[in-house]
Design a protein around this motif. Structure first.
Motif, short mmCIF file in Angstrom:
data_model
loop_
_atom_site.label_atom_id
_atom_site.label_comp_id
_atom_site.label_asym_id
_atom_site.label_seq_id
_atom_site.Cartn_x
_atom_site.Cartn_y
_atom_site.Cartn_z
N SER A 150 73.07 -3.72 109.79
CA SER A 150 71.97 -3.66 108.82
C SER A 150 70.65 -4.17 109.39
O SER A 150 69.59 -3.92 108.81
CB SER A 150 72.35 -4.46 107.57
N SER A 151 70.71 -4.84 110.51
CA SER A 151 69.48 -5.39 111.09
C SER A 151 68.77 -4.41 112.01
O SER A 151 67.68 -4.70 112.49
CB SER A 151 69.80 -6.68 111.84
N THR A 152 69.36 -3.27 112.28
CA THR A 152 68.80 -2.33 113.25
C THR A 152 67.82 -1.39 112.56
O THR A 152 67.86 -1.19 111.34
CB THR A 152 69.90 -1.53 113.93
#
Length: 1176
Positions: free
Chosen positions: A943-945
C-alpha cells in the motif's frame, strides 16, 4: 337330373329358392381366441366317460344336440338321446317299428343332424330315406327318398343347405326345407386307377376348381373352418403323409405320420372349431387272427412345423373300436368319442406351458414341448432357441401326453414324462457320467463343437400297476418334492374325480421297469380341473369345476384334503373356473392366483383384472401380459390385493419400472431365475426375450448386496442401466469395498466408463426408485460432500482411473491429469502391463476435447507436454510452432504472462506481469482496466508504493463511473488521495467522512463553514433536516437557520433544545401550514422590548374567541418586529393564510397572568398555551 326324379319330396316341387350368401364358417367361435404357440402343450383339463349297457344294437354315428349336455346317437334300430348324466337313455325313437330300418340289424344310418328350429332330428339312412324325427312325440316323417341310396349327408354350418351323396356317385344339394337346388356328378371320365382329384364347389354347387391328379390320395377329407386349407392324406413310397390343398386345388404343405408305410389307415380328419387342432382317427391295417388298434392323434402347427401333442390309444378290443368322433361347436377344445361298446367319452383340453423353476441356476428355465414320441427341451438359461429347434430332445418309446417338472426348487430341471401307455419316464440331472442314447442335442450341438449345456439322463421308467380303462385316464401329473407323484383319475360317476398319490415300489434286480404303488386314493366330490404345488409350504391346491379350491397336504401322517381358507377363515372359490393357477404370497399370506380362458384374473375369490392374457410368478414378483399389449411387473412382498387391483386397472398409472410395451398378442413363456430374462412368444410362433426393468433392477440390487459387482456391472452395461446405481444403491458398502470392485471388474475401460457416467444425483430417488418401497442403503457420515469427489478420492490409486477421476471432479482438474501424464513420460515403468504416457494421453483425449486439452497443457508452461498434446490433435504445426518458438524466447515471467493472457487467465497473467519490473507497469495497468481486475491487482503491490496509489486511483474512478461513490471514496482515502475522497464522500452524502477529509486537507474556518453550508443544502434536498441543522449549528453557528430547518422537518423537541440555550424572551407560538399546526419556540430579543418567561402563569380561557386581523381586533402589535413578521402581517391582511387569534390586552408589561387560546378550526376544541407573544 336323373336321380332327382326318384327323390320323393314332402313338399311340392317349386323353383329353387334364392339362397342367402352367408359365410361358410363355423358358428359360435369364441371371440378373441389366441392362436396356440409352439412352446405350449395341450393339457387335459377334464374327461368324462360312460357305458350304456342296455342300449339296443350297435352305435353307428352321433351328433351333438342343441340342448346342452345331450348327445344324439344313431344305431341299427333307431335314434337315442343320451341325457346330462350320460349313463342312461333319456329319449328314443325306433326306426325299425316305422319300417325305415330292417329289424335284422342290417340297416345303417349314414348321417344325423339336430335341427333346433324345426324341433326335430334329420336322419339319413343308407337305404336312401331322409327322415325327420321328433323325440318328444316320437313321430317320424320321411321328407324324401333316393332310390340309389345315400352314402353320406352333410349340413352346412349355418344349416341353410344340406348335401347328399347318392349311391350313383352324384351330389344333390337342397335347402333346409329339402327343396332341390341342383345335382352334379362326382366322377369324371379322366379319373384313373390310383390317381384322384379334389374338386371344390361353391354354395350353389358350381365347380370352382379341380386339382391335378394326386397319386394315392386317400378318402379322408376335412375343410379347415378358417377356410384356408383342405386336409387329406396320401400314401407315398416310403411314408404316410397328411397333405394340405388350397381352394384352388394346389398342394400347400404336408407332414408325415409317425407310422411305417402300410401300417395304418386314416379313417377321418377333423378340424376343431378355431382351426388350431387337427384330429386324426387311425386304425392299424388288419392282420390275420388279431384285432386292430385304434388311435386318435391331435396335431397342432407353429413356425411351419407340425407337433403331435396328444395321442389316445384305444387298444384292440372290439368294444373299444371307434365309431365316430366329433369336436364341440362351442368349446373348440372339447372332443367327443363314441366307441363300439356304447362307450361314450369326452375330453376337454387347454393350452399350457410346461416349465421348471427353482433355486439352482444351472438347470433352470427348461421348457418342454411335446412332439409325438419326443420331448423338445429348451434351456433358456443358456440360449433362447427358436422353435421348432430346441436345446436337446428326449426320445421316448411311445407318444408323450404329459410332462411334469420336479417341484423341488433344487431339482427343478428334472422331468417326469408320461406316455400314451401311462408309463412314467424320469429324467434327472447330474447323477450319471454316461451319455444317455435317448437324449440328443438339438440346435446347440453342431458338428465339431462341444456343447456347454448339461443334459439329463433316463433314471427310471415306472409302469402303472393300476389298470386304467380309458385313454388319458390319468391327468395332471405332478412330481412332488418327496419324489412321489400325484395324478387325477375319473371317479365312478361323471362329476367325481379321484386323487391318486403314487410312490415308487422298491427296485427289483433285473427288472427293466419299476412300478408305482398306490399310496392313497382320495375321492373328490367334483371334477378336478387343475393342480398346482407350493414347494415352500408343501401343499397342493386342487381346483374343482365349480371354482372351489381344496388343499391337499401330503406330508402329514395321514394326508388330508380340506377346503382352502383365507386368513380370516373363509373358503376360497373362484367365481369362474380358471385354466391356469398358481400359489404365491402377497404381503406374507399364501394366496391362489387364477386366470380364466376369458382373461379374467383372480386372487383368491377377488377379481383384480379382466384383461390379463398370461401371467407368471417369480420369487416375490408377479408378471402379467394384458390385452393392451403391455407387460407389467409387481412386487408382491409389501403389496396388498387392493393395491394390486389398482395397479392392474386401466386408470392406474404405473411408473416406468413396472410397465413396458410388448408386441400385440405376446404371452409369457417363462421367467429365467437368477437372471433378468422374460421369454415371450408371439402369435406367429417366434420367441422374443425382454429384460423387464423391475426384474433387472431387483437382480442388480441383489448382486450389489452380495458384492457381486462384476455381474451387476455387466448387466447394467448390457441393458443400459445408469452406472450411478452401483454407488447410489448403498454408498457406504460401495466405498468400503472399492478394492473388491476394482478386482472384480478387472478392466480399465470399464472402470473409466463408470467414472464418466457419474453425476451429482441420487438415482435411487429419481430414475430407479425401489419397487417395494424398501431401501437397504447406508448413508455416508459426511453427506455434504459431493458424490463424484468422494468416489474420485477413493479410486485415485489406479492410473487411467486417476485421470478419469480428476476429469470428472467439479471443477475438473485437467492440469493435474496432464501433469500425471507428464510424470508417466518422465518415469517409464518397467512393468509391461503399466500404462504408458502415450496411452494415458490418448485416453485423456477421449474424455476431453483436444482443443480444450491443448489449452490446459499450454497452461502448465511445459512445452514438451504442449507439443505432445498438439501432435495428438488435428492442429497444423504451422499454427502452433511459431507461437511456441516466440514464447520460448521470452523472459520466464513475461512468457507465462503471455500464455495466461492467451488463455484468458487474467488473474495469473497479472501475477506474472507484476514480477516483470516497473517498465511493464503501464501494460499491467492497462490490463487491469481492460479486464476490471482491480481487486486482484491491489493484492500484488504494497500500500505504500506508487503503483498501489495508481491502481487505487484508477479503481476509484471506475467506481465513480458505476456511481458507487462511498466505495470509491474509501479507495481514495486508503491511498491518500484525500481531495478525490472528499468529493466522493460529498457525492455519497457521508458528511462526517467529508469533514474528516477536509480536516486532512487543512481547511480554514471559513472554508469549513462554506463546506458545511454546501453540504447542509444537499442534506435538505435529501430531507435530512436534522443532519443539516447540526452542520449549521456546529460549523456555521447559524442557530436561527438551524431552528427553521428543524421546524421544517417537524423535529419539535430538537428545535426546543436548540432554542433554549439562546433564548432572551418568553416562548413564541408559531402557527404554520395548511391544515394549520402549531409550532412553539422561544422568543428572541427584538430591539428594546423583551418579554420575560412566565412558566408558572395560570391557565385562563377567554370567554369568546375573536377572529380576524390583528388591526381589526384592536390587538397591540410588537415593537421592533423582524422582517419576516412584517411580511406575514401583510399576507394576513390580504386574507391568504388562516386567521390568527391574539390575546386582548393593551398593557403587556403589567398584565402577565393570561394565556393564549388558539382555535385551528371552528369545529375543533381550543388549544391553550400560556404564552404572551404569538408569531406566525
Amino acid at each position: 337330373g336323373a336321380c332327382t326324379a326318384h327323390l320323393r319330396m314332402r313338399l311340392p316341387c317349386a323353383a329353387p329358392a334364392q339362397l342367402p350368401r352367408r359365410a361358410c364358417a363355423l358358428a359360435s367361435r369364441r371371440g378373441g381366441a389366441w392362436r396356440p404357440s409352439t412352446m405350449r402343450n395341450l393339457r387335459l383339463l377334464r374327461t368324462g366317460g360312460c357305458r350304456f349297457a342296455a342300449a339296443p344294437g350297435a352305435p353307428q354315428c352321433f351328433c351333438l344336440s342343441a340342448e346342452p349336455d345331450r348327445v344324439l346317437v344313431g344305431s341299427q334300430h333307431g335314434l337315442l338321446e343320451l341325457g346330462p348324466a350320460r349313463d342312461s337313455v333319456t329319449r328314443e325313437v325306433s326306426l325299425t317299428a316305422e319300417g325305415f330300418m330292417p329289424e335284422d340289424g342290417s340297416g345303417c344310418i349314414v348321417g344325423i343332424e339336430d335341427l333346433p328350429e324345426q324341433e326335430c332330428v334329420c336322419v339319413a339312412t343308407a337305404a336312401g330315406d331322409i327322415l325327420l324325427c321328433n323325440l318328444s312325440t316320437k313321430q317320424v316323417e320321411c321328407v324324401g327318398s333316393v332310390d340309389s341310396g345315400l352314402s353320406t349327408m352333410s349340413w352346412s354350418p349355418d344349416q341353410e343347405l344340406v348335401l347328399l351323396a347318392t349311391g350313383q356317385q352324384t351330389l344333390i344339394m337342397m335347402t333346409r326345407d329339402f327343396e332341390p337346388i341342383t345335382e352334379k356328378q362326382i366322377h369324371q371320365d379322366e379319373f384313373g386307377e390310383g390317381a384322384r382329384k379334389v374338386r371344390v364347389w361353391n354354395r350353389e354347387l358350381v365347380l370352382q376348381s379341380t386339382s391335378e391328379p394326386i397319386s394315392r390320395l386317400e378318402q379322408a377329407l376335412s375343410w379347415k373352418p378358417s377356410g384356408s386349407l383342405i386336409a387329406s392324406t396320401q400314401e407315398k413310397p416310403n411314408r404316410h403323409d397328411v397333405v394340405f390343398l388350397e381352394k384352388n386345388g394346389l398342394l400347400h404343405g404336408e407332414f408325415t405320420l409317425p407310422f411305417q408305410k402300410g401300417q395304418v389307415k386314416v379313417n377321418e380328419l377333423l378340424w376343431n372349431a378355431d382351426s388350431t387342432i387337427l384330429a386324426i382317427w387311425l386304425e392299424d391295417l388288419k392282420v390275420e387272427n388279431s384285432n386292430t388298434n385304434s388311435y386318435v392323434q391331435l396335431w397342432t402347427t407353429g413356425n411351419y412345423h407340425w407337433y403331435l401333442k396328444q395321442s389316445l390309444h384305444f387298444g384292440s378290443l372290439e368294444e373299444n373300436q371307434l365309431v365316430s368322433l366329433l369336436w364341440d361347436r362351442e368349446n373348440p377344445y372339447r372332443l367327443y368319442v363314441l366307441c363300439q361298446g356304447w362307450h361314450y367319452l369326452s375330453y376337454d383340453w387347454h393350452w399350457t406351458t410346461d416349465h421348471g423353476m427353482g433355486e439352482n441356476s444351472q438347470h433352470m428355465s427348461n421348457v418342454a414341448v411335446i412332439d409325438g414320441d419326443k420331448v423338445l427341451v429348451t434351456a433358456f438359461q443358456h440360449a433362447v432357441v427358436p422353435p421348432p429347434m430346441c436345446t436337446y430332445e428326449l426320445q421316448l418309446q411311445q407318444a408323450v401326453n404329459q410332462v411334469a417338472f420336479h417341484t423341488d426348487p433344487k431339482h427343478s430341471g428334472d422331468m417326469a414324462v408320461m406316455d400314451a401307455c401311462n408309463k412314467i419316464s424320469v429324467y434327472r440331472y447330474g447323477r450319471s457320467t454316461m451319455n444317455d442314447p435317448t437324449v440328443r442335442f438339438g440346435a446347440v450341438g453342431g458338428n465339431g463343437f462341444k456343447a456347454a449345456v448339461e443334459t439329463p439322463y433316463l433314471d427310471k421308467t415306472y409302469s402303472d400297476s393300476n389298470e386304467v380303462m380309458n385313454p388319458l385316464g390319468l391327468r395332471f401329473l405332478t412330481w412332488l418334492p418327496d419324489d412321489s407323484f400325484l395324478v387325477v383319475g375319473q371317479g365312478q360317476h361323471a362329476a367325481q374325480s379321484v386323487l391318486h398319490h403314487l410312490t415308487a415300489v422298491p427296485h427289483v434286480t433285473g427288472a427293466e421297469e419299476e412300478h408305482l404303488n398306490l399310496r392313497l386314493s382320495v375321492p373328490v366330490d367334483g371334477e378336478v380341473i387343475s393342480l398346482c404345488c407350493s414347494p415352500v409350504t408343501r401343499t397342493v391346491a386342487v381346483q374343482l369345476a365349480d371354482g372351489q379350491i381344496l388343499k391337499y397336504v401330503w406330508e402329514a401322517s395321514a394326508p388330508v384334503l380340506e377346503p382352502w381358507q383365507t386368513s380370516n377363515g373363509s373358503a376360497v372359490q373362484f367365481p369362474y373356473p380358471c385354466v391356469q393357477t398358481s400359489i404365491t404370497r402377497i404381503s406374507g399370506e399364501e394366496m391362489i392366483l387364477g386366470l380364466t380362458d376369458r382373461y379374467r384374473f383372480f386372487v383368491n375369490d377377488i377379481e383384480v383384472a379382466s384383461n390379463i392374457t398370461s401371467f407368471a410368478t417369480y420369487n416375490e414378483f408377479l408378471l402379467v401380459t394384458t390385452n393392451s399389449h403391455t407387460c407389467q411387473c409387481f412386487c408382491l412382498k409389501n403389496m396388498s390385493v387392493k393395491a394390486l387391483q389398482a395397479g392392474l386397472s386401466s386408470a392406474a398409472a404405473p411408473n416406468s419400472e413396472t410397465l413396458r410395451k410388448v408386441e400385440r398378442g405376446s404371452r409369457i413363456i417363462t421367467v429365467v431365475p437368477q437372471d433378468t430374462k422374460v421369454v415371450l412368444q408371439m402369435p406367429r410362433g417366434n420367441l422374443e426375450t425382454v429384460h423387464h426393468r423391475a426384474l433387472v433392477l431387483a437382480q442388480i440390487r441383489k448382486w450389489l448386496d452380495r458384492l457381486m459387482f462384476r455381474e451387476a456391472f455387466q448387466c447394467m452395461r448390457k441393458l443400459r442401466i445408469n452406472l450411478n446405481l452401483l454407488y447410489d444403491h448403498n454408498p457406504k458398502l460401495f466405498l468400503e469395498n472399492a478394492e473388491t470392485f476394482i478386482r472384480q471388474i478387472d478392466s480399465v475401460s470399464s472402470i473409466n466408463l463408470f467414472f464418466t457416467e457419474l453425476k451429482e444425483e441420487d438415482f435411487t430417488k429419481s430414475m430407479y426408485p425401489s419397487l417395494n418401497g424398501t431401501c437397504n442403503a447406508q448413508p455416508l457420515q459426511h453427506s455434504d460432500q459431493k458424490k463424484v469427489n468422494v468416489i474420485s478420492f477413493s479410486y485415485c490409486r489406479y492410473c487411467l482411473s486417476i485421470l478419469t477421476a480428476h476429469v470428472k471432479k467439479s471443477p475438473p482438474e485437467l492440469e493435474i491429469a496432464l501433469q500425471k501424464v507428464h510424470d508417466l513420460q518422465e518415469n517409464v515403468s518397467p512393468d509391461v502391463k503399466a500404462v504408458s504416457a502415450e496411452e494415458a494421453l490418448k485416453y485423456l483425449l477421449f474424455l476431453v476435447d483436444v482443443n480444450e486439452l491443448y489449452d490446459y497443457s499450454l497452461g502448465t508452461y511445459d512445452f514438451d507436454l504442449v507439443i505432445m498434446v498438439a501432435e495428438k490433435s488435428q492442429k497444423d504445426p504451422k499454427e502452433y510452432l511459431p507461437f511456441l518458438n516466440t514464447l520460448q524466447k521470452m523472459e520466464t515471467n513475461y512468457q507465462r504472462y503471455t500464455i495466461d493472457r492467451h488463455l484468458k487467465r487474467y488473474t495469473k497473467a497479472l501475477g506474472h506481469l507484476s514480477k516483470c519490473g516497473p517498465e511493464h507497469f503501464p501494460e499491467f495497468l492497462n490490463l487491469v482496466k481492460d479486464q476490471n481486475q482491480y481487486c486482484e491487482a491491489l493484492k500484488l503491490y504494497p500500500s505504500s508504493t506508487q503503483e498501489y496509489k495508481d491502481i487505487s486511483d484508477a479503481y476509484g474512478e471506475y467506481l465513480i463511473q458505476k456511481q458507487l461513490y462511498e466505495q470509491a471514496a474509501l479507495i481514495f482515502a486508503r491511498a491518500g488521495i484525500f481531495a478525490k475522497a472528499l468529493d466522493a464522500f460529498q457525492s455519497s452524502g457521508s458528511w462526517q467522512q467529508a469533514l474528516c477529509m477536509a480536516s486532512q486537507l487543512g481547511y480554514t474556518k471559513d472554508k469549513l463553514s462554506n463546506l458545511a453550508r454546501s453540504m447542509a443544502g444537499k442534506l435538505v434536498e435529501q430531507r435530512k433536516h436534522a443532519e443539516a441543522a447540526i452542520l449549521l449549528e456546529q460549523y456555521t453557528q447559524d442557530y436561527e437557520e438551524a431552528v427553521l430547518l428543524l421546524l421544517e422537518g417537524t423535529l419539535w423537541e430538537e428545535a426546543l433544545r436548540l432554542s433554549f440555550p439562546q433564548a432572551a424572551a418568553v416562548p413564541m407560538l408559531l402557527w404554520r401550514g395548511s391544515p394549520p399546526h402549531v409550532s412553539v419556540l422561544p422568543a428572541l430579543n427584538y430591539g428594546s422590548r423583551a418579554f420575560p418567561q412566565t412558566p408558572s402563569l395560570p391557565w385562563v380561557q377567554l370567554p369568546a374567541p375573536v377572529w380576524g386581523s390583528p388591526q381589526a381586533a384592536g390587538w397591540p402589535l410588537l415593537h421592533c418586529e423582524p422582517p419576516w413578521v412584517a411580511g406575514y402581517r401583510g399576507a394576513l391582511c390580504s386574507g391568504a393564510p388562516p386567521p390568527l387569534l391574539l390575546l386582548p390586552s393593551t398593557d403587556l408589561g403589567v398584565r402577565t397572568g393570561v394565556c393564549l387560546t388558539v382555535l385551528p378550526h371552528k369545529s375543533q376544541p381550543p388549544l391553550r398555551f400560556p404564552f404572551l407573544n404569538i408569531i406566525t
